[in-house]
Each structure stands twice: as C-alpha cells, then as structure tokens.
Design a protein around this motif. Structure first.
Motif, PDB file in Angstrom:
ATOM      1  N   THR A 114       4.500   8.093  -6.981  1.00  0.00           N
ATOM      2  CA  THR A 114       4.145   7.773  -5.592  1.00  0.00           C
ATOM      3  C   THR A 114       4.223   6.261  -5.362  1.00  0.00           C
ATOM      4  N   LEU A 115       3.740   5.519  -6.350  1.00  0.00           N
ATOM      5  CA  LEU A 115       3.778   4.057  -6.273  1.00  0.00           C
ATOM      6  C   LEU A 115       5.215   3.565  -6.094  1.00  0.00           C
ATOM      7  N   SER A 146      -0.354  -3.225   0.432  1.00  0.00           N
ATOM      8  CA  SER A 146       1.073  -3.483   0.581  1.00  0.00           C
ATOM      9  C   SER A 146       1.704  -3.793  -0.762  1.00  0.00           C
ATOM     10  N   ARG A 177       4.817   6.293   2.703  1.00  0.00           N
ATOM     11  CA  ARG A 177       4.028   5.286   3.396  1.00  0.00           C
ATOM     12  C   ARG A 177       2.666   5.117   2.717  1.00  0.00           C
ATOM     13  N   ALA A 178       2.227   3.877   2.554  1.00  0.00           N
ATOM     14  CA  ALA A 178       0.905   3.621   1.991  1.00  0.00           C
ATOM     15  C   ALA A 178      -0.144   3.814   3.079  1.00  0.00           C
ATOM     16  N   THR A 179      -1.328   4.287   2.696  1.00  0.00           N
ATOM     17  CA  THR A 179      -2.421   4.408   3.660  1.00  0.00           C
ATOM     18  C   THR A 179      -2.983   3.025   3.961  1.00  0.00           C
ATOM     19  N   ILE A 199       6.586   4.398  -2.662  1.00  0.00           N
ATOM     20  CA  ILE A 199       6.090   3.506  -1.611  1.00  0.00           C
ATOM     21  C   ILE A 199       6.859   2.178  -1.673  1.00  0.00           C
ATOM     22  N   LEU A 239      -3.189  -1.365  -2.897  1.00  0.00           N
ATOM     23  CA  LEU A 239      -2.403  -0.232  -2.420  1.00  0.00           C
ATOM     24  C   LEU A 239      -3.173   1.084  -2.578  1.00  0.00           C
ATOM     25  N   SER A 240      -3.290   1.810  -1.465  1.00  0.00           N
ATOM     26  CA  SER A 240      -3.916   3.131  -1.500  1.00  0.00           C
ATOM     27  C   SER A 240      -3.016   4.111  -0.773  1.00  0.00           C
ATOM     28  N   CYS A 241      -3.052   5.341  -1.231  1.00  0.00           N
ATOM     29  CA  CYS A 241      -2.266   6.375  -0.574  1.00  0.00           C
ATOM     30  C   CYS A 241      -3.030   7.687  -0.638  1.00  0.00           C
ATOM     31  N   CYS A 297       1.770  -6.381  -5.593  1.00  0.00           N
ATOM     32  CA  CYS A 297       1.215  -5.158  -5.048  1.00  0.00           C
ATOM     33  C   CYS A 297      -0.279  -5.395  -4.902  1.00  0.00           C
TER      34      CYS A 297
END
Lengths: 256, 267
Positions: free
Chosen positions: A48-49, A63, A58-60, A52, A12-14, A9
C-alpha cells in the motif's frame, strides 16, 4: 549518484473503506540515490505504501514527497517515477522492444528515438536478440528482466520495486537481484524495494525498514559495503540473522 | 502427420460429408417418389441454379451488398457505442439495460417501421441488417473492454496516458479477441436481417435480391428455385463469417490463446 532527489515520507496514514487501517503515521526518509528496502509480513502495508508513492492509491493523511536540498518539497508524481510490479505486466501483443519503448511512446518521444533508446537498454540488460520476441515466448525470469529494462528507459529519478522477484524460483531470483542492482546503479535513482525476502533485502539495500501491522517497527542499516556482498560469506549470514531477529520481534515470535 | 496432410483432411472431410448427404437425398427422393413440389432432387436444384444463373448472381450480389453494408454499420456503431458505454459509468447504467431490452424486440415486428423510415428498397434491407447485427458487437465490445487487465491499466496510469491514448494502445487491442467473437455472431445475423428487410420492403422487378427471389419462387410454386436461393443466402453468411474469422485470427494469432485453439480446430 546524488543528482537525484531524496524522498521524505511523513505521517502517512491510509484507512481503507470499511475502516481497515493499512498505514498508521508512517515516516521515513529515502536518501538521494540510495536503495532502501521495506520488509515485513504479508498485510503489513508495505505494498500500500508503494502504491501511494506511485500515485495509484490515495493516502488518508500525510504525504510522500521529493525533498530538495533547500528543504522544499515537491509531489512525487511531478517527477520521473517508475514502478516495477510483482508481475512483468507486458502487453502480450507487443514485441519486447515495443514493450520497453512504451513509456517513451506515451511520453510522446518519436519512434526512431524511442526505439534506439529501448534497444540500448535491452542490450545493456543482456537481452540482445529478444527484441522481436513476444512476452509469451520468454521465460518468467526473462519477462521480469524486460520489465526492469522498461523502468530504465525513461531514466527515472525514483524507482519503486514491488516484490519484483516474488514469482520466480530461487536460482532466477539470485540472477534477478544482480540485475536489480545493476538497474539501480545505472539509473542512480532513489530506490524503494518492497520485498519479503530477508536475504534479498540484505543483498541489495543500504538500509532496511522493518514494518509491523501498518507501522514502522525499526530501521536496520546494512553494515556491508555495497560492492562487497556475497551470500556465501559469514558476514552476510550474520547480517541476515540480525534482520531476522528484528523481524521475529516484529512478528512476536520468541527467539533464543 | 504433416501440416499439408492435415489441411487436406480439413477440407476433404466436410466435402465428403456434404456429398454423402446429397447422394442420400437424391436416392430418397427417387425411391419414395415424393413430389418435386415438396422436395426436388439435388440434381434438379443444381440444374435450375445453372439455368437461372444470371438472375441468381444478380440477386446474391444485391443481398450481399445489403448484408455487408449492414454488417459494417453494425460493427462501427457497436464498437464505438460499446467503447463509450464501457468508459462512462453513467451510460453503462442508463443505456446498457435499454439496449438489452431493445434487443428483445423481434426484428420481423420492427421491419415495417424501417420501411416507413427508409422506403422500399436497399436502404431498408441495410437498416434491418444493421439493427439485428449491432447487439452482439456492442455486448462483446463492452465485455472485452471491461475485462482488460487492471495491472496493464496501471502501467498507463503511471505514464499519465489520456483515456483516448489508453483506448488505442491498450483497451482496443486487448479486446480484439472478444470483439471478433461478437463480429462472427453478427456476420450470420446480418444476412438474416438483410433477408427480412428484403421480405418486407419487397423491391424487385428485374433486380430482385435473394429474399424476393425466394418469395416469388414460392408463389410460382418453384421449390427448386427456392432451394437454390436459400443455398445462396447461406453462402453469403458463410463468406462473411469466414472473412471475419480469418481477420480475427490474423490479428490475434501471435499472442492470444484463442488463436491457438483455432489452429487445433483447423487440424
């Protein structure tokens, strides 16, 4: 156990609509065939993690992907991935065996084969005799066991567990933890367990990622050997205490 | 109390109630000496029904055919259109409000139009029946499909199931209780639609349906025959309602709470 791929990972940002940031630049690695727990206070982004990773959100940016030994990556969705949610999520009009066989049915496996496979998984889970029952005829703990059996039926490479024990009592939780360990060991899957129970994380995980407000606070490697974890021992309590300290620090609570 | 005793009670209670009401009716007519043109005695109605049994049996069969065909068309159209509307947001926004407005148009006003399109006879009765019965099926199908547990939908999303597969294996079975509720309402409406269709399309002769028997009997001032035909209209609706309720109960009895309620009512 490491014929299953590792998972990476990275960054990763969301950000949800309305500007709430659920994850900020989260990076970690799940070793092949290992069981990693994510722990943290409510709203820290751990679910949330997982969503995703499962492809349900969906991640902002960033990946979460399979990592091959040669360093190349592959999207998680392309491989065999299964999720066990907080709730059992069984179809109420289907019997236990037809619920367990559902992932195979959706994958196009023929009826006789998928029923044989589902039956084997049910028996291995100690649920023999419940095959023809409906979910409403089972206890909450039994329903979770059926849901766990369903994750096993497709022989997954990655197993995502989203607080599978949060809706059962302490006694059932201990039994379910044993079952989770069995499922993980049988499948050999690279496993991510989201939980808010420290003792559960220490009991099951190789390492524990502690999250704090959308970020990774720190990672704790559990020093107890996998085959030798007993909640009643002093070593176990010490391990729990260390994780508790890290959690308290993450939560900004003062400890002695 | 055991199951058998409960079942006997469930049948006996309403039968006794009906007999008491009929006896009261009979007594009231005799006591007040009201004209049989206004209110015939139940015994006279029964006698008339027996004497006209050939005519009434034929008429009931015809009306039942129209109601059943209309109900079948309404069910199929309602479930299919409801599924499409629930699945496609663009249809939901455009067609659903339109369907709601169309439902407000009184059937009696539309019926002459159906005669223009379908002619005098059975097809008009079927069309009128279908038109009036389709809306509750459509609305309950949309309602049922939109209430499917999102958690279960995620199980199907994880398996990359196609919308068609999901509809067959999740959405439709989960919506059965809601759809059955709509079908029960539609069962009663289908009979009303068929009778209205018969009124306007006026086909008759020796093969008149119940709607025409009622009209002809009225013109001939045979109130007893009107009552007899009306009772048979009701029995057609009751039969359709019973079939739908039983089917719905069979489909959902093992898993849905509504089927357990049904058990309570049956006690």
């Amino acid at each position: 156990m490491s014929d299953k791929p590792a998972v990476a990972c990275s960054g990763l940002s969301c950000v949800f609509m309305g500007g709430v940031s659920a994850l900020q630049d989260v990076s970690f690695r799940l070793p092949a065939g290992g069981l990693t727990a994510i722990i943290g206070p409510s709203g820290c982004g751990k679910t949330t993690l997982l969503r995703i990773a499962a492809g349900l959100e969906r991640a902002t940016s960033g990946s979460i992907q399979f990592l091959r030994e040669d360093g190349s990556t592959q999207p998680l969705r392309a491989g065999r991935l299964t999720v066990c949610f907080q709730e059992a999520r069984l179809l109420p009009w289907r019997t236990v065996i037809d619920n367990v066989a559902l992932p195979l049915e959706l994958a196009g496996v023929d009826r006789r084969q998928r029923r044989a496979r589902a039956d084997a998984v049910i028996q291995a889970a100690g649920l023999d005799g419940t095959q023809r029952r409906l979910p409403a005829q089972l206890s909450g703990g039994m329903r979770m066991r059926v849901a766990l059996a369903r994750t096993l039926v497709t022989n997954p490479a990655v197993l995502l567990l989203d607080e599978p024990c949060s809706s059962v009592d302490e006694f059932t939780r201990m039994q379910l933890d044993e079952e989770i360990r069995r499922v993980w060991q049988v499948s050999g899957a690279t496993t991510l367990l989201v939980t808010h129970s420290v003792s559960e994380a220490v009991f099951l995980a190789d390492s524990i990622i502690i999250m704090k407000r959308a970020q990774v606070h720190c990672t704790h490697v559990v020093s107890l050997a996998q085959g030798n974890r007993d909640r009643t021992t002093l070593e176990f309590s010490r391990e729990v205490e260390q994780v508790m300290r890290a959690l308290a620090h993450a939560a900004g609570v003062v400890t002695r | 109390m055991n199951r058998a005793a409960q079942n006997i009670r469930a049948v006996v209670a309403p039968v006794v109630a009906v007999l008491v009401i009929l006896a009261g009716w009979q007594a009231a007519v005799i006591a007040t000496g009201v004209s049989p043109f206004l209110l015939p005695r139940p015994t006279v109605i029964a006698e008339t029904m027996w004497q006209s049994r050939a005519l009434l049996f034929d008429a009931t069969l015809r009306t039942a055919t129209a109601a059943l065909a209309g109900f079948a068309i309404a069910s199929a159209v309602g479930v299919i259109a409801g599924s499409l509307i629930a699945a496609l947001p663009i249809l939901r926004r455009s067609l659903y409000p339109l369907a709601t407005i169309l439902q407000m148009v009184p059937l009696v006003a539309v019926a002459p139009l159906l005669v223009i399109w379908f002619g005098f006879g059975l097809p008009t009765a079927i069309a009128a029946s279908a038109v009036v019965a389709v809306f509750p099926v459509l609305a309950s199908t949309i309602d049922g499909l939109r209430s499917v547990d999102p958690g279960l939908r995620e199980i199907f999303a994880l398996a990359h199931a196609s919308p068609w597969t999901r509809w067959r294996k999740l959405d439709l079975p989960a919506s059965v209780p809601a759809i059955v509720t709509g079908l029960r309402i539609a069962a009663g409406l289908a009979v009303i639609g068929a009778i209205v269709g018969e009124f306007v399309s006026g086909y008759g002769g020796s093969h008149a349906p119940l709607g025409i028997v009622v009209m002809t009997a009225m013109r001939e001032a045979r109130t007893d025959l009107v009552f007899g035909a009306v009772a048979l209209c009701a029995s057609v609706g009751f039969f359709l309602f019973g079939v739908v309720s039983t089917l719905g109960w069979l489909l959902a009895r093992r898993w849905h709470p509504s089927a357990q309620d049904e058990m309570e009512i049956r006690k």
